[in-house]
Design an enzyme around this catalytic site. Structure first.
Site, PDB file in Angstrom:
ATOM      1  N   GLU A  37      -4.725  -2.760   4.850  1.00 59.41           N
ATOM      2  CA  GLU A  37      -4.294  -3.188   6.183  1.00 59.41           C
ATOM      3  C   GLU A  37      -5.404  -3.913   6.955  1.00 59.41           C
ATOM      4  O   GLU A  37      -5.168  -4.450   8.031  1.00 59.41           O
ATOM      5  CB  GLU A  37      -3.850  -1.969   7.012  1.00 59.41           C
ATOM      6  CG  GLU A  37      -2.506  -1.375   6.590  1.00 59.41           C
ATOM      7  CD  GLU A  37      -2.649  -0.299   5.512  1.00 59.41           C
ATOM      8  OE1 GLU A  37      -3.687  -0.289   4.795  1.00 59.41           O
ATOM      9  OE2 GLU A  37      -1.730   0.524   5.396  1.00 59.41           O
ATOM     10  N   LYS A  66      -6.700  10.499  -3.019  1.00 54.18           N
ATOM     11  CA  LYS A  66      -6.891   9.130  -3.495  1.00 54.18           C
ATOM     12  C   LYS A  66      -7.160   9.135  -4.981  1.00 54.18           C
ATOM     13  O   LYS A  66      -8.210   9.564  -5.428  1.00 54.18           O
ATOM     14  CB  LYS A  66      -8.078   8.479  -2.781  1.00 54.18           C
ATOM     15  CG  LYS A  66      -7.747   7.961  -1.390  1.00 54.18           C
ATOM     16  CD  LYS A  66      -8.905   7.127  -0.852  1.00 54.18           C
ATOM     17  CE  LYS A  66      -8.629   6.728   0.598  1.00 54.18           C
ATOM     18  NZ  LYS A  66      -9.790   6.100   1.228  1.00 54.18           N
ATOM     19  N   THR A 120       0.853  -1.170   0.000  1.00 52.08           N
ATOM     20  CA  THR A 120       0.000   0.000   0.000  1.00 52.08           C
ATOM     21  C   THR A 120       0.894   1.225   0.000  1.00 52.08           C
ATOM     22  O   THR A 120       1.924   1.241   0.673  1.00 52.08           O
ATOM     23  CB  THR A 120      -0.940  -0.013   1.227  1.00 52.08           C
ATOM     24  OG1 THR A 120      -1.685   1.188   1.260  1.00 52.08           O
ATOM     25  CG2 THR A 120      -0.186  -0.188   2.526  1.00 52.08           C
ATOM     26  N   TRP A 148      -2.656   6.318  -3.234  1.00 51.60           N
ATOM     27  CA  TRP A 148      -2.552   7.581  -2.519  1.00 51.60           C
ATOM     28  C   TRP A 148      -1.459   8.477  -3.103  1.00 51.60           C
ATOM     29  O   TRP A 148      -0.346   8.031  -3.371  1.00 51.60           O
ATOM     30  CB  TRP A 148      -2.216   7.319  -1.050  1.00 51.60           C
ATOM     31  CG  TRP A 148      -3.396   6.873  -0.246  1.00 51.60           C
ATOM     32  CD1 TRP A 148      -4.678   6.777  -0.661  1.00 51.60           C
ATOM     33  CD2 TRP A 148      -3.383   6.482   1.126  1.00 51.60           C
ATOM     34  NE1 TRP A 148      -5.476   6.344   0.364  1.00 51.60           N
ATOM     35  CE2 TRP A 148      -4.716   6.155   1.478  1.00 51.60           C
ATOM     36  CE3 TRP A 148      -2.395   6.389   2.101  1.00 51.60           C
ATOM     37  CZ2 TRP A 148      -5.070   5.732   2.759  1.00 51.60           C
ATOM     38  CZ3 TRP A 148      -2.748   5.966   3.369  1.00 51.60           C
ATOM     39  CH2 TRP A 148      -4.075   5.643   3.695  1.00 51.60           C
TER      40      TRP A 148
END
Lengths: 534, 534
Positions: free
Chosen positions: B320, B428, B177, B433
């Site tokens: 996550e 986003k 991520t 991101w």
């Protein structure tokens, strides 16, 4: 570790329900006809009060706390409160005969016995034989003599008890099952097994439970955790409706007044319910899903539910399987099936949800094909299946986890399991087992009896009742009355055969054993005289 | 132990699906427009073939196997096959820019890279920078040069591979991520976390998946395990429909031709779908449930689905969190709600299923009330929430398991969570991101720039795109073109702002920090010029 490792705990179930579903109702219809209401939030708080009260009585982690009680909200609180202090909640079946009650309470070494006032006579009669029980507590009545009151104990606590530290493999529940021979055996549930079972049970293909569900567990809490419903309901915040009575009118009123969507119970309950519905013309209310377990649902009953647009499904399992082993689910091609095909599907016992595995084996333990034709002994394994009975010296499952269920079944190629016979020679009466062999052996001692065979025949209330088939000794003077009188002090009263039938001969295998399968087949449609008279 | 202790394994999911749902289809619509069909039974066998082929290549327990691929059946096989040899399946997002791809593949030290032919240019461009990758394998094309062929490798095996011994805490999947600052971070999923997540996800109040479900995961498999759908589907034997293309016409055809009942994806997909439906007059087919995640579903979109009798719900989560943190569910009093109340409910992010806990805290980590009014930093914990990023030295969660999500939210008294803002200052875009702070810092280096603020504004395809607000130095000669040119080699191309807007001043807090919340509010309805022109 890269992901978190919180243990799977029964206390997390009640914490979740109390936090996320605080206002969702728990309704109790008591034996005296009154109805009280609680919520998951209050049950959560009461469970902490219960744990605190038990701790003050000296009860600690690992201790057994017994209940002799019908379904109600206080019983539910005791389950979660006991879990939170690390206790083992032992649900005792009040329908057992005295010797069994005494045996299992002593075997479990229960330190506390909580009971409904309706079972006071049992407690009074047996308490001198229960040396381990230090505290007798009435669930639903004020304290009297040295019987304490649940409500008074709870009322003295503030609900701020902190759950003790628990491992997910710690025991949390205990339920005895009457075996085919010997004494009852205890199944000791663990936090992990109960939680995985609960998450599994809510899925659409099993109980299909959500926050919108209103569940009436007709099955008693002393029968395999009410099939796990009190745990599953906490998982999603379903509304629970408990009834201490299984009278058709009472249940029907609850279904209508409380908006019940799901019910779960043995098929015989529905015979009385249908009679009540036919008489009064009342419908199903919001009832959408009827889960049938304990014994097979008659085809006519399935057809009636289906024609009335009620989703009916079999749950198959046993105390040793927490209890869900299989569940009747609508397969993906359901919409393409004819009505009869649908009934055929529902009449079978269903499929194992993810987690459990089934197999059938022959007498040499060779695995048999899943061909829908070959029958064999049904075995099961998985994380909510028994490993070892309580205080037993040996495992109940083999080294690969396979537990022999005592049923004979076939498995269809699409995974649907169908019970075809019983490997253990038992008669299922009122949810408990009667050993045919013990009954036969006792009968063989009666004067004039040459050979005897016990078979279970259909009974609308008890599912099955024993009938004893007797071959007289040549010239012997023997009657039904003489045999029954003889058996009177040899076996439990509820084991006494409903009828004794004299026959000329009994069928045998080549090696001389009784051909029980044929006898069960011959008598499967036998109608008891006591029923014909009614 | 009294109950059995089988570990919760991803391999058990595929074994269950292959055994109990052998004939249920897995459909793949490939990039070239062709459609192929497999079944859970074949996927199970192919997974064993895959594990055998990897083992022959020297891949062993603990090794990382990367995929650079769209959604299709071969990709699914690689997930389960990798799990069965004890491997860690690392799904790489092909939309990342080159530096990120190189960083994460090296950080993961992937030994194998399986990829779709459409990503051959990426592989050709980067392979010299990927020293750990020993085997490059084409998923959907014949072998060429030293690129092996998945189909050839699989075809050489007999499918009798035995899964290696596994612990439920063993790692099984890896997904990176992009953080707000610094390098991407890897989330390492475990067998246990994936399995508990899968059983949780199928429940009626989450994805509501059964054997009858036909699921089209529009969300890519490289985005948080396609939200766990390939695991959840195996649990119940749902039919899966994969598409390598997210073109509206393609998806609409699949929905109709395959009888899709469930779809899951970002809301922007539905803008194109609605346009296609409006143009062609085609309906939803059997589609019944639309799960929206990635970003908030616009109110008008919710209303359209609801008026069309499609059940629409938000899933909120992140890489996550495996990813389900909350799910929009119909509460028990749904039927009593007005249409507007229902839309209000659906517009929020929903409730945590059993297993995860949420809380909101203030800047001093004090727990805030669940009053529906007080906003705070949203934290989460549970058995499928991250403990520690891959190869990190410190936990990502605190000592009690609380992981800070980077979102700001409030929690209503009924448990419904509502995202109100973002704690981490990110934009986003396309599921990834962009750090506003890094973009601002880069912009501050441009000649003539006195102050800069980056905000995300709505974009129908990318959800958000960055806009840079700039205060010029007095008298400076600075233009949009000069700033963009300056940024060109400082940041990734996809981070470049879609517009630069010159302003006289920017709002600040009392201590002089940029008032980002006000800027996001001021620009929340801003329409990009590029869209106005289209």
């Amino acid at each position: 570790m890269s992901m978190q490792g919180q243990p799977l705990l029964v206390t997390s179930l009640i914490d979740h329900a109390a936090r996320e579903h605080a206002s969702r109702e728990i309704v109790s219809r008591w034996a005296d006809g009154s109805v009280t209401r609680s919520t998951w939030g209050e049950v959560g708080k009461d469970a902490r009060r219960f744990a605190a009260a038990m701790t003050k009585l000296g009860i600690a982690k690992g201790d057994r706390i017994a209940t002799l009680a019908m379904n109600h909200g206080h019983h539910l609180v005791s389950w979660y409160g006991s879990a939170g202090l690390g206790g083992v909640l032992h649900t005792v079946n009040p329908r057992l005969f005295d010797e069994q009650l005494v045996y299992i309470i002593n075997h479990a070494a229960d330190r506390v016995l909580l009971f409904d006032a309706m079972f006071l006579p049992i407690v009074e009669r047996l308490r001198d034989q229960l040396p381990t029980v230090e505290h007798f507590i009435l669930f639903d009545a004020p304290a009297q003599g040295d019987y304490k009151s649940y409500r008074e104990l709870i009322g003295a606590e503030d609900g701020r008890f902190q759950w003790v530290d628990l491992d997910e493999r710690d025991p949390v529940g205990l339920c005895y099952t009457s075996g085919t021979t010997g004494n009852p055996k205890g199944v000791l549930y663990e936090h992990r097994s109960n939680v995985i079972h609960a998450i599994t049970e809510i899925q659409p293909d099993v109980f299909d439970m959500s926050n919108r569900s209103v569940v009436l567990p007709i099955v008693p809490m002393f029968h395999a955790n009410s099939w796990g419903i009190p745990f599953a309901a906490a998982t999603v915040g379903a509304k629970l409706v408990f009834s201490a009575s299984n009278d058709a009118q009472v249940l029907c009123d609850l279904i209508h007044n409380e908006g019940v969507t799901h019910s779960a119970g043995v098929p015989t309950v529905w015979i009385a319910m249908f009679a009540h519905m036919d008489k009064t013309g009342i419908g199903y209310g919001k009832l959408a899903r009827v889960i049938i377990g304990g014994s097979a649902c008659p085809r006519a009953m399935i057809e009636r539910f289906m024609k009335d647009d009620i989703e009916v499904a079999h749950a198959w399992g046993m105390t040793e399987t927490s209890p869900i082993g299989t569940m009747g689910k609508r397969p993906w091609n359901w919409d393409a099936m004819s009505f009869d095909e649908k009934v055929d599907n529902v009449a079978k016992q269903g499929c194992p949800p993810f987690g459990v595995e089934l197999r059938i084996v022959d007498d040499e333990d060779q695995i048999l094909p899943r061909d829908g034709e070959t029958s064999g002994r049904l075995q099961i394994r998985g994380p909510w299946i028994i490993q070892r009975y309580y205080r037993a010296d040996e495992d109940a499952a083999d080294e690969d986890g396979w537990f022999d269920t005592g049923d004979v079944a076939l498995i269809h190629p699409d995974g649907v399991m169908q019970i075809t016979d019983r490997a253990k020679d038992v008669i299922k009466s009122g949810g408990e087992w009667i050993s045919s062999i013990e009954l036969e052996n006792a009968a063989l001692g009666a004067p004039g009896v040459q050979e005897a065979a016990a078979v279970g025949v259909y009974h609308p209330k008890w599912d099955e009742r024993p009938v004893l088939l007797v071959v007289k000794k040549p010239g012997a003077d023997v009657s039904e009355a003489s045999i029954t009188a003889y058996l009177g002090d040899k076996i439990a009263k509820w084991w006494l055969p409903d009828e004794v039938i004299f026959v000329d001969a009994l069928p045998h295998t080549a090696t001389g054993k009784l051909l029980k399968r044929q006898l069960r087949e011959d008598y499967k449609d036998y109608r008891l005289k006591s029923l014909a008279a009614a």
